[in-house]
Design a protein around this motif. Structure first.
Motif, PDB file in Angstrom:
ATOM      1  N   ILE A   1     -32.918  31.508 -59.723  1.00  0.00           N
ATOM      2  CA  ILE A   1     -33.473  32.423 -59.558  1.00  0.00           C
ATOM      3  C   ILE A   1     -34.492  31.484 -57.899  1.00  0.00           C
ATOM      4  CG2 ILE A   1     -34.273  34.001 -61.671  1.00  0.00           C
ATOM      5  CD1 ILE A   1     -36.659  31.650 -61.494  1.00  0.00           C
ATOM      6  N   ARG A   2     -35.296  33.130 -57.271  1.00  0.00           N
ATOM      7  CA  ARG A   2     -35.841  31.946 -56.575  1.00  0.00           C
ATOM      8  C   ARG A   2     -37.544  31.104 -57.033  1.00  0.00           C
ATOM      9  NH1 ARG A   2     -37.819  37.069 -52.418  1.00  0.00           N
ATOM     10  NH2 ARG A   2     -39.231  35.535 -51.568  1.00  0.00           N
TER      11      ARG A   2
ATOM     12  N   PHE B   1     -43.595  17.923 -56.472  1.00  0.00           N
ATOM     13  CA  PHE B   1     -44.392  18.506 -56.268  1.00  0.00           C
ATOM     14  C   PHE B   1     -43.620  19.714 -55.979  1.00  0.00           C
ATOM     15  CE2 PHE B   1     -42.016  16.372 -52.918  1.00  0.00           C
ATOM     16  CZ  PHE B   1     -41.408  17.359 -52.493  1.00  0.00           C
ATOM     17  N   LEU B   2     -44.779  20.915 -55.988  1.00  0.00           N
ATOM     18  CA  LEU B   2     -43.716  22.734 -55.745  1.00  0.00           C
ATOM     19  C   LEU B   2     -43.381  22.491 -54.172  1.00  0.00           C
ATOM     20  CD1 LEU B   2     -45.714  24.885 -57.777  1.00  0.00           C
ATOM     21  CD2 LEU B   2     -43.066  23.748 -58.598  1.00  0.00           C
ATOM     22  N   PRO B   3     -41.775  22.246 -53.959  1.00  0.00           N
ATOM     23  CA  PRO B   3     -41.599  22.710 -52.980  1.00  0.00           C
ATOM     24  C   PRO B   3     -41.897  24.456 -51.793  1.00  0.00           C
ATOM     25  CG  PRO B   3     -39.954  22.929 -54.347  1.00  0.00           C
ATOM     26  CD  PRO B   3     -40.573  22.830 -55.139  1.00  0.00           C
ATOM     27  N   LYS B   4     -42.020  24.134 -50.655  1.00  0.00           N
ATOM     28  CA  LYS B   4     -42.430  26.153 -50.114  1.00  0.00           C
ATOM     29  C   LYS B   4     -41.116  26.568 -49.446  1.00  0.00           C
ATOM     30  CE  LYS B   4     -44.812  27.972 -45.889  1.00  0.00           C
ATOM     31  NZ  LYS B   4     -44.968  27.760 -45.260  1.00  0.00           N
TER      32      LYS B   4
ATOM     33  N   ASP C   1     -39.563  26.222 -66.299  1.00  0.00           N
ATOM     34  CA  ASP C   1     -40.008  25.699 -64.834  1.00  0.00           C
ATOM     35  C   ASP C   1     -39.961  24.958 -64.113  1.00  0.00           C
ATOM     36  OD1 ASP C   1     -40.857  23.423 -65.741  1.00  0.00           O
ATOM     37  OD2 ASP C   1     -43.167  23.448 -65.575  1.00  0.00           O
ATOM     38  N   TYR C   2     -39.817  24.379 -62.714  1.00  0.00           N
ATOM     39  CA  TYR C   2     -39.041  23.780 -61.612  1.00  0.00           C
ATOM     40  C   TYR C   2     -38.855  22.388 -62.073  1.00  0.00           C
ATOM     41  CZ  TYR C   2     -37.689  22.344 -57.252  1.00  0.00           C
ATOM     42  OH  TYR C   2     -36.795  21.867 -56.088  1.00  0.00           O
ATOM     43  N   PHE C   3     -39.839  21.989 -62.763  1.00  0.00           N
ATOM     44  CA  PHE C   3     -39.803  20.687 -63.050  1.00  0.00           C
ATOM     45  C   PHE C   3     -38.757  20.663 -65.114  1.00  0.00           C
ATOM     46  CE2 PHE C   3     -43.817  20.730 -61.749  1.00  0.00           C
ATOM     47  CZ  PHE C   3     -43.666  20.399 -59.879  1.00  0.00           C
TER      48      PHE C   3
END
Length: 775
Positions: free
Chosen positions: A661-662, A678-681, A701-703
């Motif tokens: 996913i995006r 951190f969450l990248p842009k 989640d992203y982590f």
């Protein structure tokens, strides 16, 4: 096309002849490489207890119908049975031991060990061949107790053993064995404490090293090396004097971070084990007792002073090369095996005009009254110097190997067997069975896999699902795209992951790369080559899910790929601590590509969302029905339905069993941001044209933390004209190829994609019926 018997060249780090052997049942085989250009030769290495008939075919236009395969060679007679044993087990072989006949008036053996098993007997630092050439050694006995032995170099004398306490599993211990001939006392020290001693009789014959070989991590019985140590070793040393109690205490206090005084003339050998890669270990004493690691072992684990859990998962500043408290160690395993070392028994010269694609060597034989066929899959590349097609399709061969938990799986007559993540039932001889999803036999994490090993997991009939589902995620799963392209009349060349890794510029000249199936394991070089190609105006159609998830490194000299995973303890597996995820091949951080400076989203726009069962695949829901990929040059049309990407009912659907996913589709973090994270842009320009969303979805989640989301996105399908150059279509799902012939909308979409990315048109287009297995 010829069939020859060949003599094997002994590769680096293979076992010596006098090494405990396993003779396999049935037939097992591998090729000397996974891909070969048309016009060149590929060799096959076979061990078989029965005669077999050898043939080669190019896999045909029906994925599960072997009658559609094109036979390109079939031997006119059977090849004879020839059993070629394997020799698993890693240790360090030192050719130059202590002189066999010199009297040992004083001797000290020192070593740090962290055992991964405590039974049966294991050699740690030995010059000992039971029962007739027994010199000296440090051992673990059948109860896991530390043992020091000082023999005569001849017949075994059990009375000379000095037995200390039982060691703790997976905990570092400092062992010292001391022999004082003048006092006729042998002692063993464990963690600085005098644990046991043996007072020798006055009439004791002289103690000698004897003619046995010097080994670290093993000893021999009747001339055959075995009794391998399953564990970690650091700072092994041999002194031809006694170490006093205060010296032992000082060595313990150093926690393996400092060498002994190398000016001491009594140091007969000392191995710092600081190489951290390769197959040789240096003796720092100056006495030329360098060693060779048989079956590789594992570097980059740190020493007794190192706490791998103290390194932050997102600590980008950590560098193992500058960590003064890391130390060094070598991990050994009794089932380490990365090269069977078999002689080549068959050789096939691929015709110069052979079409690029997936081929299989077949070995037909009868076992227990039943006919069997054993496949060895390989890829034929285009001939060197031949013109390139517009399209190049990459096989996910590093992923095929990653899932091969039982390279010596028991032979079965049914080629269509399900292959679970951990592997099939093993050969009855109990050979090594591990992969990137299955630990070594005694719990050591699997950090590398050999390239000169069987990979039956890549067989044409292997599934990853229960009977009746038909889902696959490895070679068979990729074949659906190959077959679709051929039937639609597209010209394309076929390469493998390792081809891209090894050949800079390989993609140059192609209009588009197709990434297919379950392309999970990528090297940094592969990532960079794709990025360079795209920046120079190339295009990629990513028909894959879970793409670029884990970082691998490739060591062609040693014939291995390396991958180190950090994550939750799943099913009791011993995944790496953060401190151990740094690769021995290049010294760089491993585990997730996103945490190694090579995030998939930066290259191909998407990241992994999670995984679910192959029987629970889903359909895309269109998000941008007027997007040009749905309209030009063919109208896909959504007036009748807004879902697409698979059968009307049943399992044959694109979205599974893992998806991408995006960044903007990720679930909110399930907890606090980890330290240093951190969450990248998200980069600009990504267009979502379809997706799979589910209520109460279990998503990452992203982590990489799972959580429930009221409405969660599992798969995004995107079109992206990258700001840095290049165009990407990413379908975000492993099952895309499987679904192509189940839905005319998916077929039309892919024809549109290839038209826009590469300017190619199907010469023999066809639209399948919308599959409805329930009818």
């Amino acid at each position: 096309m010829i069939v020859l018997a060949l003599d094997a060249v002994q590769p680096v780090c293979r076992a010596a002849t006098a090494h405990k052997a396993i003779e396999l049942q049935g037939l097992h085989a591998y090729a000397d490489r996974e891909s070969v250009p048309a016009g060149e030769t590929i060799r096959f290495h076979v061990s078989s207890r029965v005669p077999y008939r050898f043939g080669v075919s190019r896999l045909g236009l029906e994925v599960d119908d072997r009658a559609s395969d094109k036979t390109v060679f079939l031997a006119d007679k059977e090849s004879p049975a020839r059993v070629q044993p394997i020799h698993p087990g890693s240790y360090v072989r030192v050719k130059n031991g202590l002189p066999a006949d010199a009297e040992l008036n004083a001797l000290t053996l020192e070593c740090w060990v962290r055992p991964w098993k405590l039974t049966p007997w294991q050699g740690i630092l030995t010059q000992h061949d039971y029962p007739d050439r027994c010199g000296y050694g440090l051992f673990l006995d059948a109860e896991g107790r530390a043992v020091f032995s000082i023999g005569s170099g001849g017949a075994y004398d059990g009375g000379s053993l000095v037995t200390g306490p039982k060691l703790n599993l997976r905990q570092w211990h400092h062992l010292v064995g001391v022999w004082d001939a003048e006092a006729k006392i042998a002692t063993i020290w464990v963690d600085g404490k005098r644990a046991a001693e043996w007072q020798a009789p006055d009439n004791l014959p002289p103690r000698k090293a004897g003619p046995a070989g010097l080994r670290i991590g093993a000893y021999s019985e009747r001339g055959v090396t075995g009794r391998f140590f399953d564990g970690d070793i650091a700072m092994p040393a041999i002194y031809t004097r006694t170490l006093a109690a205060d010296e032992i205490a000082a060595r313990l206090a150093k926690r393996g971070l400092e060498a002994p005084d190398l000016g001491d003339p009594a140091i007969a050998a000392f191995w710092p084990l600081d190489e951290e890669r390769g197959s040789r270990v240096a003796d720092a004493s100056g006495n030329r007792r360098d060693g060779q690691i048989v079956n590789l072992g594992t570097w980059m684990i740190g020493g007794p002073s190192f706490d791998g859990g103290s390194v932050g998962r997102y600590d980008k500043s950590y560098d193992p090369r500058t960590d003064l408290n890391r130390g060094h160690g070598l991990r050994l395993a009794s089932d380490d095996l990365y090269d069977c070392g078999w002689a080549a028994t068959e050789v096939f010269r691929v015709p110069k005009n052979a079409r690029s694609g997936i081929y299989a060597a077949w070995f037909g034989f009868e076992l227990e009254g039943m006919p069997h066929r054993y496949p060895v899959t390989f890829v034929v590349n285009k001939a060197k110097g031949a013109p390139k097609a517009s399209l190049v399709l990459m096989c996910s061969t590093t992923t095929w190997r990653a899932y091969g938990g039982t390279p010596f799986a028991k032979n079965v007559p049914d080629e269509t067997r399900n292959w679970p993540t951990g592997g099939q039932p093993n050969d009855p001889s109990n050979p090594p069975a591990y992969c990137f999803y299955r630990d070594h036999a005694h719990g050591q994490p699997t950090y590398k896999l050999g390239l000169r090993m069987p990979w039956p997991v890549a067989g044409p009939g292997v599934r990853y699902s229960a009977p009746g589902v038909g889902y696959s995620h490895l070679m068979r799963g990729e074949r659906f795209t190959h077959v679709w392209l051929e039937k639609q009349g597209y010209d394309f060349d076929v390469i493998t992951n390792l081809d891209l890794h090894r050949d800079p510029g390989l993609l140059d000249g192609y209009k588009a790369l197709i990434i297919n199936g379950h392309d999970e394991y990528w090297s940094a070089r592969m990532y960079d080559e794709l990025d360079r190609y795209l920046q120079n105006g190339g295009a990629a159609a990513v028909l894959s899910g879970n793409t670029m998830f884990w970082r691998i490194s490739v060591d062609d000299e040693l014939g291995a790929i390396e991958c180190r995973k950090f994550g939750p303890n799943i099913g009791g597996r011993a995944l790496a601590s953060v401190g151990e995820i740094y690769h021995s091949a290049d010294g760089k951080r491993g585990s997730l590509m996103r945490n190694c400076g090579h995030p998939p989203w930066r290259n191909i726009g998407l990241e992994c969302s999670g995984w679910w069962g192959g029987a629970d695949n889903g359909l895309y829901a269109v998000k941008a029905p007027t997007h040009f990929l749905f309209r030009e040059p063919e109208q896909v049309g959504f007036a009748d339905r807004v879902v697409f990407g698979g059968a009307k009912s049943g399992h044959r659907r694109a979205c599974g069993h893992e998806g991408d996913i995006r960044l903007s589709s990720y679930a909110p973090p399930t907890g606090p941001f980890p330290a240093g994270a951190f969450l990248p842009k998200e980069p600009a320009g990504i267009e979502t044209i379809a997706s799979l969303q589910r209520d109460n979805a279990r998503v990452l989640d992203y982590f990489a933390r799972f959580g429930q989301q009221k409405t969660g996105t599992l798969v995004d399908m995107i079109y992206w004209e990258r700001p840095q150059g290049g165009t990407v279509f990413n379908a975000g799902a492993i099952g895309f190829g499987w679904a192509l012939d189940a839905d005319p909308k998916l077929t039309k979409l892919l024809r549109n994609v290839l038209h826009h990315l590469a300017g190619v048109t199907a010469r023999t287009p066809y639209d399948p019926e919308w599959l409805d297995p329930g009818q």
